[in-house]
Motif scaffolding. Structure first.
Motif, PDB file in Angstrom:
ATOM      1  N   LYS A 222      22.863  12.846  11.842  1.00 58.63           N
ATOM      2  CA  LYS A 222      22.522  14.217  11.963  1.00 58.63           C
ATOM      3  C   LYS A 222      21.802  14.707  10.958  1.00 58.63           C
ATOM      4  CE  LYS A 222      26.282  15.268  15.241  1.00 58.63           C
ATOM      5  NZ  LYS A 222      27.715  16.233  15.057  1.00 58.63           N
ATOM      6  N   LYS A 223      21.967  14.229   9.676  1.00 57.30           N
ATOM      7  CA  LYS A 223      21.277  14.850   8.459  1.00 57.30           C
ATOM      8  C   LYS A 223      19.964  14.236   8.482  1.00 57.30           C
ATOM      9  CE  LYS A 223      25.628  14.277   5.641  1.00 57.30           C
ATOM     10  NZ  LYS A 223      26.091  13.487   4.471  1.00 57.30           N
ATOM     11  N   ILE A 224      19.755  13.106   8.962  1.00 55.64           N
ATOM     12  CA  ILE A 224      18.173  12.681   9.202  1.00 55.64           C
ATOM     13  C   ILE A 224      17.280  13.537  10.076  1.00 55.64           C
ATOM     14  CG2 ILE A 224      16.822  10.742  10.209  1.00 55.64           C
ATOM     15  CD1 ILE A 224      18.848   8.663   8.745  1.00 55.64           C
ATOM     16  N   THR A 225      18.232  13.753  11.357  1.00 56.01           N
ATOM     17  CA  THR A 225      17.489  14.575  12.189  1.00 56.01           C
ATOM     18  C   THR A 225      17.009  15.999  11.566  1.00 56.01           C
ATOM     19  OG1 THR A 225      18.612  13.593  14.174  1.00 56.01           O
ATOM     20  CG2 THR A 225      17.863  15.661  14.504  1.00 56.01           C
ATOM     21  N   LYS A 226      18.076  16.610  10.909  1.00 56.66           N
ATOM     22  CA  LYS A 226      17.743  17.703  10.051  1.00 56.66           C
ATOM     23  C   LYS A 226      16.600  17.816   9.384  1.00 56.66           C
ATOM     24  CE  LYS A 226      20.208  21.594   7.720  1.00 56.66           C
ATOM     25  NZ  LYS A 226      21.377  21.887   7.100  1.00 56.66           N
ATOM     26  N   LEU A 227      16.569  16.715   8.402  1.00 55.02           N
ATOM     27  CA  LEU A 227      15.498  16.608   7.567  1.00 55.02           C
ATOM     28  C   LEU A 227      14.345  16.247   8.270  1.00 55.02           C
ATOM     29  CD1 LEU A 227      17.043  14.631   4.660  1.00 55.02           C
ATOM     30  CD2 LEU A 227      16.657  17.043   4.676  1.00 55.02           C
TER      31      LEU A 227
ATOM     32  N   ASP B 232      26.376   7.176  12.500  1.00 56.44           N
ATOM     33  CA  ASP B 232      27.401   7.903  12.480  1.00 56.44           C
ATOM     34  C   ASP B 232      27.504   9.000  11.526  1.00 56.44           C
ATOM     35  OD1 ASP B 232      27.942   6.914  14.777  1.00 56.44           O
ATOM     36  OD2 ASP B 232      29.601   5.531  13.867  1.00 56.44           O
ATOM     37  N   GLU B 233      26.845   8.220  10.382  1.00 53.44           N
ATOM     38  CA  GLU B 233      27.175   9.014   8.870  1.00 53.44           C
ATOM     39  C   GLU B 233      25.825   9.866   8.688  1.00 53.44           C
ATOM     40  OE1 GLU B 233      28.209   8.127   4.082  1.00 53.44           O
ATOM     41  OE2 GLU B 233      28.118   6.551   5.650  1.00 53.44           O
TER      42      GLU B 233
ATOM     43  N   LEU C 122       0.845  -1.175   0.148  1.00 50.69           N
ATOM     44  CA  LEU C 122       0.204  -0.202   0.082  1.00 50.69           C
ATOM     45  C   LEU C 122       0.932   1.197   0.022  1.00 50.69           C
ATOM     46  CD1 LEU C 122      -2.491  -1.078   2.692  1.00 50.69           C
ATOM     47  CD2 LEU C 122      -2.573  -1.407   0.405  1.00 50.69           C
ATOM     48  N   CYS C 123       2.314   1.165   0.181  1.00 45.13           N
ATOM     49  CA  CYS C 123       3.080   2.336   0.355  1.00 45.13           C
ATOM     50  C   CYS C 123       3.515   2.631  -0.831  1.00 45.13           C
ATOM     51  CB  CYS C 123       4.454   2.069   1.263  1.00 45.13           C
ATOM     52  SG  CYS C 123       3.731   1.419   2.959  1.00 45.13           S
ATOM     53  N   GLU C 124       3.617   4.069  -1.231  1.00 41.82           N
ATOM     54  CA  GLU C 124       4.278   4.645  -2.049  1.00 41.82           C
ATOM     55  C   GLU C 124       5.806   4.531  -2.108  1.00 41.82           C
ATOM     56  OE1 GLU C 124       4.550   9.262  -3.147  1.00 41.82           O
ATOM     57  OE2 GLU C 124       2.673   8.458  -4.234  1.00 41.82           O
ATOM     58  N   TYR C 125       6.249   4.684  -0.695  1.00 39.10           N
ATOM     59  CA  TYR C 125       7.710   4.621  -0.513  1.00 39.10           C
ATOM     60  C   TYR C 125       7.582   3.741   0.787  1.00 39.10           C
ATOM     61  CZ  TYR C 125      12.285   6.512  -1.223  1.00 39.10           C
ATOM     62  OH  TYR C 125      13.461   6.645  -1.400  1.00 39.10           O
ATOM     63  N   PHE C 126       8.835   2.739   0.619  1.00 31.11           N
ATOM     64  CA  PHE C 126       8.592   1.800   1.891  1.00 31.11           C
ATOM     65  C   PHE C 126      10.154   1.279   1.889  1.00 31.11           C
ATOM     66  CE2 PHE C 126       8.842  -2.417   3.836  1.00 31.11           C
ATOM     67  CZ  PHE C 126       8.090  -2.190   4.759  1.00 31.11           C
ATOM     68  N   GLU C 127      10.534   1.712   3.226  1.00 31.94           N
ATOM     69  CA  GLU C 127      12.103   1.455   3.374  1.00 31.94           C
ATOM     70  C   GLU C 127      11.868   0.348   4.616  1.00 31.94           C
ATOM     71  OE1 GLU C 127      15.366   0.360   4.585  1.00 31.94           O
ATOM     72  OE2 GLU C 127      14.606   1.822   6.146  1.00 31.94           O
ATOM     73  N   GLY C 128      12.218  -0.974   4.344  1.00 31.09           N
ATOM     74  CA  GLY C 128      11.953  -2.321   5.523  1.00 31.09           C
ATOM     75  C   GLY C 128      13.399  -2.676   5.837  1.00 31.09           C
ATOM     76  N   ASP C 129      14.366  -2.379   5.368  1.00 26.28           N
ATOM     77  CA  ASP C 129      15.746  -2.882   5.456  1.00 26.28           C
ATOM     78  C   ASP C 129      16.469  -2.263   6.459  1.00 26.28           C
ATOM     79  OD1 ASP C 129      14.934  -4.590   3.557  1.00 26.28           O
ATOM     80  OD2 ASP C 129      15.835  -3.450   2.001  1.00 26.28           O
ATOM     81  N   ALA C 130      16.058  -1.264   7.242  1.00 23.04           N
ATOM     82  CA  ALA C 130      16.722  -0.490   8.235  1.00 23.04           C
ATOM     83  C   ALA C 130      18.065   0.023   7.723  1.00 23.04           C
ATOM     84  CB  ALA C 130      16.936  -1.299   9.501  1.00 23.04           C
ATOM     85  N   ASP C 131      17.900   0.844   6.580  1.00 21.96           N
ATOM     86  CA  ASP C 131      18.928   1.310   5.983  1.00 21.96           C
ATOM     87  C   ASP C 131      19.022   2.856   6.255  1.00 21.96           C
ATOM     88  OD1 ASP C 131      21.059   2.201   4.277  1.00 21.96           O
ATOM     89  OD2 ASP C 131      20.339   1.228   2.441  1.00 21.96           O
ATOM     90  N   PRO C 132      19.891   3.403   6.874  1.00 20.89           N
ATOM     91  CA  PRO C 132      19.948   4.906   7.250  1.00 20.89           C
ATOM     92  C   PRO C 132      19.936   5.725   5.883  1.00 20.89           C
ATOM     93  CG  PRO C 132      21.255   3.787   8.747  1.00 20.89           C
ATOM     94  CD  PRO C 132      21.063   2.678   7.804  1.00 20.89           C
ATOM     95  N   GLU C 133      20.743   5.174   5.021  1.00 19.68           N
ATOM     96  CA  GLU C 133      20.939   6.045   3.719  1.00 19.68           C
ATOM     97  C   GLU C 133      19.713   5.921   2.939  1.00 19.68           C
ATOM     98  OE1 GLU C 133      24.150   6.065  -0.253  1.00 19.68           O
ATOM     99  OE2 GLU C 133      24.266   4.391   1.258  1.00 19.68           O
ATOM    100  N   ALA C 134      19.128   4.826   2.680  1.00 20.39           N
ATOM    101  CA  ALA C 134      17.929   4.861   2.050  1.00 20.39           C
ATOM    102  C   ALA C 134      16.791   5.615   2.790  1.00 20.39           C
ATOM    103  CB  ALA C 134      17.281   3.249   1.899  1.00 20.39           C
ATOM    104  N   PHE C 135      16.902   5.561   3.964  1.00 21.05           N
ATOM    105  CA  PHE C 135      15.777   6.333   4.712  1.00 21.05           C
ATOM    106  C   PHE C 135      16.161   8.128   4.597  1.00 21.05           C
ATOM    107  CE2 PHE C 135      14.400   8.308   8.905  1.00 21.05           C
ATOM    108  CZ  PHE C 135      13.084   8.472   8.792  1.00 21.05           C
TER     109      PHE C 135
END
Length: 760
Positions: free
Chosen positions: A529-534, A525-526, A458-471
């Motif tokens: 901070k970018k994820i928090t900002k977005l 680590d990588e 049902l998702c237009e965007y789904f990230e199910g691999d716990a990948d920080p870069e994909a998120f």
């Protein structure tokens, strides 16, 4: 040796027991001794002398006792008794009868003295009659007065609101037509409610009077009939007999003591011992909890009442100068004084009209709440689609009342220890969004445990691999979508997305961004901070654009979720936490000190948590539970609804489709240009696999736009697709004899990137 016959008969030869005097031994003289005369009969002087001589010989030890031959009866039956009662003969003598009379007299005297001493205690007949009279009066009064009092209060409040609404409708100017109509409708509604409340109060009063009259006749009719009948038949003596009979009946009714009639301070008992809640009990409880002073008492706004679930509730006013939060901070002490568990006591400040800073509603459950089997979720019985723009049912509170929240222009945070029920709580919101085919789902599973897998289709965007870069890429796409939404809103002259706009423009459909186990992403680590900002950018700005963000994590401390992000999440749902500090990281600093701590939630209360969504106080709520099979069933139903509505995700969209979704004229122009370049590029690759088209003449592009129904001049096209100096050079094209002006693909992609933030 002495002989004593049992009767005065001298012919009886049965001998009595032989006793040797101390110091005497067997006689050595074998001469026969003269038999002593029988005692008790008439003897002469010579006989007395013979008795004296026989006694002297016995004392001197010169008498040899003759051996006594005792025959043992062989036919003795110990079970055989004659007709005489087993009473000794002496009991029937005058002395025996005198002894019996003395025993009876002394026992009656002692009983009388005990009765006299008992009259001064709570077991005396006067106290019994007083207690019995009170019980009879309580029975006559009954419990209908509580309901009548509550209905009277409701009628008073409804009448007051009706008067206020009528006054508002009367003084609203007729020029303000809309407000006048609203005020008149409100006046009619409140008047109807008031009339119904008054009618219900009158009906309750009539019912109370009838029952009391019947019970009064049954209780007081027989005593009055006995007294009156006795006086008519026998005058004062008969009336006295009737009064005595009435007194005896009252004393009989109050012969037993009951625990609730004892003094609480003298005989301490609690609600947990089975005693009913009462005003004196609450006074003592709050005194022992150090909430009020020893000389202060509570004011009962609503007397303690027992509901159908076996729980007690009351509304109280604390003494002047004592705020409600003082009592709420002492919930553990109050629960201890009541004799129940902390989780069984729920205290909230009253809301609405009549609310005061010192007014509390106390609710004490009969047993630990939320430990029974959960009822089926309401979505299972729903056949139509949900409305995510409306209110979402999340579950019942401790009173069993359904709680619903609105997530429009909101964001949320769900937290708690592992196993507290975060997944079950999240399903309540996710399923409500999935069953609304208009809602766009973007889900990220930082746990990669499969909890969100049923929603993947049902998702237009789904990230199910716990990948920080994909998120991180997902969040960048979400921010770009947010900018496109605001661009369309600005063009439409609107400030925020509404349900009408979302239904009209597909780009503005409501979007739910759900992040499970946020800690895994923000501590990277990588990309942390970018994820928090977005996320902070999306939460702070996306709510008016129709983007709803929910985050779930175990302990959203400052090391996991930055406070600048955490403070923006307006809906807080704190499931069970191990410490009050962990609860404060979810509900906010100072919540535990104010009496709202998820530490008090017991492990048996799965799925229960303090929900702070609306109002000034959190509410203890247990999320509706849906099993894995039920989640799959509802997701299949959501798939069918989206398939019928045509809102199923289509997978990756082309750059041209993304431009068309913007709903702008310039975006439509650019979309056609992208399609033209793609068509020529595919044709070139058919002839040569290495071939590509990176430039097209302006005339070809203008003709393609006219064919698509878009009228545009070359000059306007040149202003839209800005070229650099080198890109304006003319080039040869196909069979053309002269060089032509054109547009390179790089300039087109640069324009799309700068104007809409989209890339190929």
């Amino acid at each position: 040796m002495t002989e004593q016959p049992t009767t005065p008969n001298p012919d009886r030869t049965d001998l009595a027991t032989i006793t040797y005097v101390h110091g005497a031994g067997p006689a050595t003289d074998s001469s026969p001794a003269d038999a002593a005369p029988a005692l008790g009969g008439k003897t002469e002087a010579t006989d007395r002398a013979a008795v004296v001589e026989s006694a002297r010989r016995v004392l001197e030890g010169t008498v040899t006792p003759a051996p006594a031959e005792l025959e043992k009866p062989t036919d003795l039956d110990l079970d055989a008794f004659d007709d005489r009662p087993l009473i000794p003969a002496w009991a029937k003598t005058p002395e025996g009868w005198a002894m019996y009379s003395g025993v009876l007299y002394r026992s009656r005297l002692r009983a009388y003295r005990r009765w006299v001493r008992r009259q001064r205690t709570d077991r005396g007949h006067a106290a019994q009659f007083k207690r019995g009279s009170r019980r009879v009066q309580d029975w006559v009064t009954g419990f209908e007065g509580i309901q009548t009092q509550a209905l009277a209060h409701q009628a008073y409040v409804a009448a007051k609101e009706a008067r206020g609404a009528a006054k508002t409708a009367r003084f609203t100017p007729a020029l303000m037509k809309n407000k006048k109509e609203v005020a008149l409708r409100e006046a009619d509604r409140t008047q109807t409610v008031a009339m119904q409340a008054v009618a219900a109060h009158k009906k309750a009063k009539s019912y109370r009077r009838k029952l009391r009259a019947l019970r009064a006749g049954a209780a007081y009719g027989p005593p009055l009939a006995a007294i009156t009948g006795g006086y008519v038949e026998a005058g004062a003596f008969g009336a006295s007999a009737g009064l005595l009979a009435t007194f005896s009946g009252g004393a009989f009714a109050g012969r037993h003591l009951v625990t609730e009639e004892t003094d609480w301070s003298a005989d301490w008992r609690s609600l947990g011992d089975g005693d009913p809640m009462s005003a004196p009990m609450l006074d003592e409880v709050f005194r022992h909890a150090k909430v009020i002073g020893s000389d202060e008492s509570l004011h009962m706004v609503q007397m303690p009442m027992l509901d159908a679930r076996g729980a007690w509730s009351a509304v109280i006013d604390l003494p002047p100068g004592i705020p409600a939060r003082k009592a709420m901070r002492a919930i553990s002490e109050i629960a201890s004084a009541l004799g129940v568990d902390d989780a069984q006591v729920n205290m909230v400040k009253t809301k609405g009209k009549g609310a005061r800073s010192g007014r509390l509603e106390i609710y004490v459950a009969k047993q630990l709440p939320f430990t029974e089997k959960a009822d089926p979720g309401p979505l299972l019985a729903l056949e139509a689609a949900t409305n995510f723009w409306g209110r979402i049912a999340v579950g019942p509170d401790v009173r069993g009342l359904p709680i619903s929240i609105s997530v429009v222009e909101r964001s949320g945070l769900v937290g708690g220890e592992p196993g507290a029920g975060k997944s079950a709580s999240g399903n309540v919101i996710l399923l409500a969004a999935a069953l609304d085919p208009r809602v766009i789902l973007w889900l990220a599973d930082g746990k990669a445990g499969g909890d969100l897998e049923p929603f993947a289709e049902l998702c237009e965007y789904f990230e199910g691999d716990a990948d920080p870069e994909a998120f991180y890429e997902m969040l960048k796409a979400a921010v770009a979508d947010m900018k496109a939404r605001y661009a369309l809103l600005k063009k439409l002259g609107k400030r925020k997305v509404t349900e009408e706009l979302a239904n009209k423009y597909p780009l503005l459909r409501q979007k739910l961004l759900w992040v499970d186990e946020l800690m895994f992403y923000t501590t990277d680590d990588e990309f942390g901070k970018k994820i928090t900002k977005l996320l902070r950018n999306l939460v702070s700005r996306g709510r008016a654009a129709g983007i709803v963000t929910f985050c779930a994590t175990q302990k959203p401390g400052s090391d996991v979720v930055d406070t600048s992000l955490r403070d923006l999440l307006s809906i807080r749902w704190a499931l069970r936490c191990t410490t009050p500090e962990a609860s404060d990281t979810i509900l906010g600093k100072g919540a535990a000190a104010a009496g709202y701590s998820a530490k008090t939630i017991e492990p048996e209360m799965r799925g229960a948590g303090l929900l702070w969504a609306e109002g000034s106080n959190p509410t203890l709520v247990r999320a509706d539970y849906y099993s894995d099979d039920e989640v799959e069933l509802l997701c299949k139903r959501a798939y069918d609804l989206r398939d019928a509505a045509g809102t199923l995700p289509d997978g990756p969209k082309t750059l041209a489709d993304q431009l068309r979704e913007k709903g702008e004229a310039d975006a439509d122009v650019l979309a056609v240009l992208v399609d033209v370049f793609n068509a020529y590029d595919q044709a070139a690759k058919e002839d040569d696999a290495a071939g590509e088209v990176d430039w097209l003449p302006g005339s070809v592009l203008v003709d393609a736009l006219k064919a698509a129904g878009i009228e545009i001049t070359p000059e306007k096209l040149g202003r839209l697709v800005v070229r650099e100096a080198e890109e304006k050079k003319k080039r040869a094209w196909a069979d053309s004899t002269s060089a032509l002006n054109g547009f390179p693909l790089a300039a087109l992609l640069r324009t799309v990137q700068s104007k809409y933030g989209l890339t190929a």
